[in-house]
Motif scaffolding. Structure first.
Motif, PDB file in Angstrom:
ATOM      1  N   ARG A 183      -2.522 132.769  15.878  1.00 54.07           N
ATOM      2  CA  ARG A 183      -3.575 131.589  15.294  1.00 54.07           C
ATOM      3  C   ARG A 183      -4.722 131.624  15.768  1.00 54.07           C
ATOM      4  NH1 ARG A 183      -3.435 127.543  13.627  1.00 54.07           N
ATOM      5  NH2 ARG A 183      -2.912 127.811  11.203  1.00 54.07           N
ATOM      6  N   ASP A 184      -5.270 131.464  17.071  1.00 50.78           N
ATOM      7  CA  ASP A 184      -6.499 131.528  17.325  1.00 50.78           C
ATOM      8  C   ASP A 184      -7.329 132.667  17.196  1.00 50.78           C
ATOM      9  OD1 ASP A 184      -6.135 129.046  17.764  1.00 50.78           O
ATOM     10  OD2 ASP A 184      -5.986 128.876  20.053  1.00 50.78           O
ATOM     11  N   MET A 185      -6.802 133.785  17.822  1.00 51.91           N
ATOM     12  CA  MET A 185      -7.694 135.379  17.600  1.00 51.91           C
ATOM     13  C   MET A 185      -7.618 135.094  16.150  1.00 51.91           C
ATOM     14  SD  MET A 185      -5.364 137.237  19.677  1.00 51.91           S
ATOM     15  CE  MET A 185      -6.062 139.301  19.795  1.00 51.91           C
ATOM     16  N   CYS A 186      -7.408 135.277  15.068  1.00 51.38           N
ATOM     17  CA  CYS A 186      -7.366 135.340  13.500  1.00 51.38           C
ATOM     18  C   CYS A 186      -8.385 133.972  13.582  1.00 51.38           C
ATOM     19  CB  CYS A 186      -6.217 134.597  12.920  1.00 51.38           C
ATOM     20  SG  CYS A 186      -4.876 135.487  12.341  1.00 51.38           S
ATOM     21  N   MET A 187      -8.822 132.671  14.110  1.00 51.04           N
ATOM     22  CA  MET A 187      -9.425 131.808  13.400  1.00 51.04           C
ATOM     23  C   MET A 187     -10.972 132.698  14.000  1.00 51.04           C
ATOM     24  SD  MET A 187     -10.912 129.727  12.109  1.00 51.04           S
ATOM     25  CE  MET A 187      -8.989 128.806  11.036  1.00 51.04           C
ATOM     26  N   ALA A 188     -10.409 133.519  15.492  1.00 50.36           N
ATOM     27  CA  ALA A 188     -11.667 134.202  16.313  1.00 50.36           C
ATOM     28  C   ALA A 188     -13.092 134.997  15.253  1.00 50.36           C
ATOM     29  CB  ALA A 188     -11.827 134.541  17.411  1.00 50.36           C
ATOM     30  N   VAL A 189     -12.449 135.615  14.089  1.00 54.40           N
ATOM     31  CA  VAL A 189     -12.384 137.428  13.421  1.00 54.40           C
ATOM     32  C   VAL A 189     -13.050 136.448  12.548  1.00 54.40           C
ATOM     33  CG1 VAL A 189     -11.249 138.847  12.032  1.00 54.40           C
ATOM     34  CG2 VAL A 189     -10.388 138.705  14.195  1.00 54.40           C
ATOM     35  N   CYS A 190     -12.184 135.389  12.026  1.00 60.74           N
ATOM     36  CA  CYS A 190     -12.809 134.878  10.275  1.00 60.74           C
ATOM     37  C   CYS A 190     -14.627 134.177  11.158  1.00 60.74           C
ATOM     38  CB  CYS A 190     -12.070 133.865  10.566  1.00 60.74           C
ATOM     39  SG  CYS A 190     -12.598 132.730   9.022  1.00 60.74           S
ATOM     40  N   VAL A 191     -14.746 133.914  12.001  1.00 59.83           N
ATOM     41  CA  VAL A 191     -15.709 132.897  12.344  1.00 59.83           C
ATOM     42  C   VAL A 191     -16.929 134.042  12.985  1.00 59.83           C
ATOM     43  CG1 VAL A 191     -17.407 131.753  14.081  1.00 59.83           C
ATOM     44  CG2 VAL A 191     -14.930 131.126  13.521  1.00 59.83           C
ATOM     45  N   ASP A 192     -16.175 135.552  13.177  1.00 54.16           N
ATOM     46  CA  ASP A 192     -16.488 136.667  13.422  1.00 54.16           C
ATOM     47  C   ASP A 192     -18.033 136.769  12.280  1.00 54.16           C
ATOM     48  OD1 ASP A 192     -18.431 137.828  16.175  1.00 54.16           O
ATOM     49  OD2 ASP A 192     -17.116 139.735  15.016  1.00 54.16           O
ATOM     50  N   CYS A 193     -17.172 136.753  11.589  1.00 49.83           N
ATOM     51  CA  CYS A 193     -17.888 137.265  10.179  1.00 49.83           C
ATOM     52  C   CYS A 193     -19.041 136.938   9.851  1.00 49.83           C
ATOM     53  CB  CYS A 193     -16.885 137.584   9.161  1.00 49.83           C
ATOM     54  SG  CYS A 193     -14.996 138.846   9.419  1.00 49.83           S
ATOM     55  N   GLY A 194     -19.445 135.547  10.009  1.00 48.42           N
ATOM     56  CA  GLY A 194     -19.832 134.879   9.200  1.00 48.42           C
ATOM     57  C   GLY A 194     -21.550 135.391   8.817  1.00 48.42           C
ATOM     58  N   ASN A 195     -21.968 135.952   9.594  1.00 50.77           N
ATOM     59  CA  ASN A 195     -23.011 136.674  10.069  1.00 50.77           C
ATOM     60  C   ASN A 195     -23.754 137.477   8.459  1.00 50.77           C
ATOM     61  OD1 ASN A 195     -21.990 138.549  11.441  1.00 50.77           O
ATOM     62  ND2 ASN A 195     -23.972 139.029  12.651  1.00 50.77           N
ATOM     63  N   ILE A 196     -21.971 137.908   8.058  1.00 52.40           N
ATOM     64  CA  ILE A 196     -21.817 139.191   6.661  1.00 52.40           C
ATOM     65  C   ILE A 196     -22.384 138.542   5.516  1.00 52.40           C
ATOM     66  CG2 ILE A 196     -21.155 141.360   6.314  1.00 52.40           C
ATOM     67  CD1 ILE A 196     -19.147 141.085   9.253  1.00 52.40           C
ATOM     68  N   THR A 197     -23.245 138.677   4.782  1.00 53.40           N
ATOM     69  CA  THR A 197     -22.922 137.390   3.106  1.00 53.40           C
ATOM     70  C   THR A 197     -22.495 138.427   2.350  1.00 53.40           C
ATOM     71  OG1 THR A 197     -25.872 137.840   3.649  1.00 53.40           O
ATOM     72  CG2 THR A 197     -24.051 135.270   4.450  1.00 53.40           C
ATOM     73  N   PRO A 198     -22.219 138.565   0.906  1.00 54.98           N
ATOM     74  CA  PRO A 198     -22.035 138.954   0.023  1.00 54.98           C
ATOM     75  C   PRO A 198     -23.903 139.661  -0.310  1.00 54.98           C
ATOM     76  CG  PRO A 198     -20.581 137.140  -0.337  1.00 54.98           C
ATOM     77  CD  PRO A 198     -22.241 136.960   0.984  1.00 54.98           C
ATOM     78  N   ASP A 199     -24.576 138.718  -0.188  1.00 54.22           N
ATOM     79  CA  ASP A 199     -25.944 139.397  -0.794  1.00 54.22           C
ATOM     80  C   ASP A 199     -26.434 140.378   0.421  1.00 54.22           C
ATOM     81  OD1 ASP A 199     -26.567 137.157   1.746  1.00 54.22           O
ATOM     82  OD2 ASP A 199     -28.497 137.328   1.792  1.00 54.22           O
ATOM     83  N   MET A 200     -25.978 140.984   1.411  1.00 53.29           N
ATOM     84  CA  MET A 200     -26.296 142.236   1.850  1.00 53.29           C
ATOM     85  C   MET A 200     -25.581 143.259   0.879  1.00 53.29           C
ATOM     86  SD  MET A 200     -25.428 141.146   5.506  1.00 53.29           S
ATOM     87  CE  MET A 200     -26.736 139.719   6.557  1.00 53.29           C
ATOM     88  N   GLN A 201     -27.071 144.216   0.887  1.00 55.52           N
ATOM     89  CA  GLN A 201     -26.741 145.425   0.499  1.00 55.52           C
ATOM     90  C   GLN A 201     -25.106 146.206   0.886  1.00 55.52           C
ATOM     91  OE1 GLN A 201     -29.497 148.436   0.813  1.00 55.52           O
ATOM     92  NE2 GLN A 201     -28.759 149.356  -1.129  1.00 55.52           N
ATOM     93  N   GLN A 202     -24.563 146.542   1.405  1.00 57.58           N
ATOM     94  CA  GLN A 202     -23.702 147.326   2.932  1.00 57.58           C
ATOM     95  C   GLN A 202     -22.797 146.584   2.867  1.00 57.58           C
ATOM     96  OE1 GLN A 202     -23.367 150.770   3.458  1.00 57.58           O
ATOM     97  NE2 GLN A 202     -24.864 150.284   1.745  1.00 57.58           N
ATOM     98  N   PHE A 203     -22.202 144.742   2.233  1.00 58.11           N
ATOM     99  CA  PHE A 203     -21.311 144.248   2.802  1.00 58.11           C
ATOM    100  C   PHE A 203     -19.977 144.549   2.860  1.00 58.11           C
ATOM    101  CE2 PHE A 203     -19.064 140.791   0.491  1.00 58.11           C
ATOM    102  CZ  PHE A 203     -18.255 139.909   1.992  1.00 58.11           C
ATOM    103  N   PRO A 204     -19.184 144.962   2.070  1.00 52.99           N
ATOM    104  CA  PRO A 204     -18.296 145.660   1.985  1.00 52.99           C
ATOM    105  C   PRO A 204     -17.989 146.515   3.623  1.00 52.99           C
ATOM    106  CG  PRO A 204     -18.973 146.624   0.260  1.00 52.99           C
ATOM    107  CD  PRO A 204     -19.877 146.020   0.769  1.00 52.99           C
TER     108      PRO A 204
END
Length: 252
Positions: free
Chosen positions: A31-52
């Protein structure tokens, strides 16, 4: 927000929990590893052209690091553990697999940049053919009956190896004979797997799903061919729907 993230993580790891029910510390670690993955994505936002693409590349990087570490641990603890997979071995490449929407968008963009127009059209037709039996609301039936060579399999090698789904990266075998028997019976014979290795994909899938949920975006996995086919024939429409919170074909 924390409660909703907890619910998403618990739902994503629900198939995994029974494997480790006697080891609550391991469940907490997962569970902690999943949460770490979630947090690690925080600087990737939908307004970025290459989001996906950025999300997909992040998932590949996180998965690769975790997978290598866990595989090394398993090999060090079990001297008999030896991966039987090798270049040109494609017995598992006729199986149904799942992927995330960001992986599917990444693959389509990769194809658009690296294939000719004629090749792109042929690939689209092959994927549509592979997805032809999919009926919305009847995913289980599609999965149960799916068995055909992947459209990206060329001379027993993956033609999109660089961007192949994480499910493909996570699938390894220590028993070639079991793989052959499974292939010859249309996947009716199971291939033995190491539980700790196999859960690595769930950690990445679930962590990114939790992150996307916070943005109002559906991040659940779905069937490879139905989802990819939908995006291949209408990339912009699918992308707009996905960013708007809609599910793509077969998304769970």
């Amino acid at each position: 927000m924390k409660n909703s993230l907890d619910a998403i993580i618990d739902a994503g790891l629900a198939p995994v929990y029974p494997m480790f029910e006697a080891h609550p510390d391991m469940i907490k670690l997962l569970r902690d590893m999943c949460m770490a993955v979630c947090v690690d994505c925080g600087n990737i936002t939908p307004d970025m052209q290459q989001f996906p693409v950025m999300l997909a590349k992040k998932s590949i990087s996180l998965f690769g690091a975790n997978f290598a570490a866990v595989l090394g641990q398993v090999e060090s603890l079990d001297s008999n553990f030896k991966v039987a997979c090798d270049a040109g071995c494609s017995y598992c490449c006729s199986s149904h697999i799942t992927l995330t929407p960001q992986e599917a968008f990444h693959i389509v963009l990769y194809l658009a940049a690296n294939r000719s127009e004629d090749e792109f059209i042929r690939i689209t037709e092959d994927c549509l053919s592979a997805a032809a039996d999919y009926i919305p609301g009847q995913l289980n039936e599609f999965v149960k009956n799916y068995f055909r060579p992947c459209p990206f399999l060329t001379d027993n090698r993956c033609s999109i190896y660089e961007v192949r789904p994480i499910a493909c990266r996570n699938w390894i075998s220590t028993d070639l004979e079991a793989c052959i028997k499974s292939y010859n019976t249309g996947n009716k014979v199971p291939v033995p797997q190491n539980a700790l290795i196999m859960v690595q994909k769930e950690l990445v899938f679930t962590g990114q799903q939790a992150y996307l949920a916070g943005l109002g975006i559906e991040g659940g996995i779905g069937p490879f061919m139905p989802m990819l086919s939908q995006i291949l024939i209408d990339f912009e429409g699918c992308y707009a729907k996905w960013l708007g919170g809609e599910k793509l074909n077969g998304q769970i």
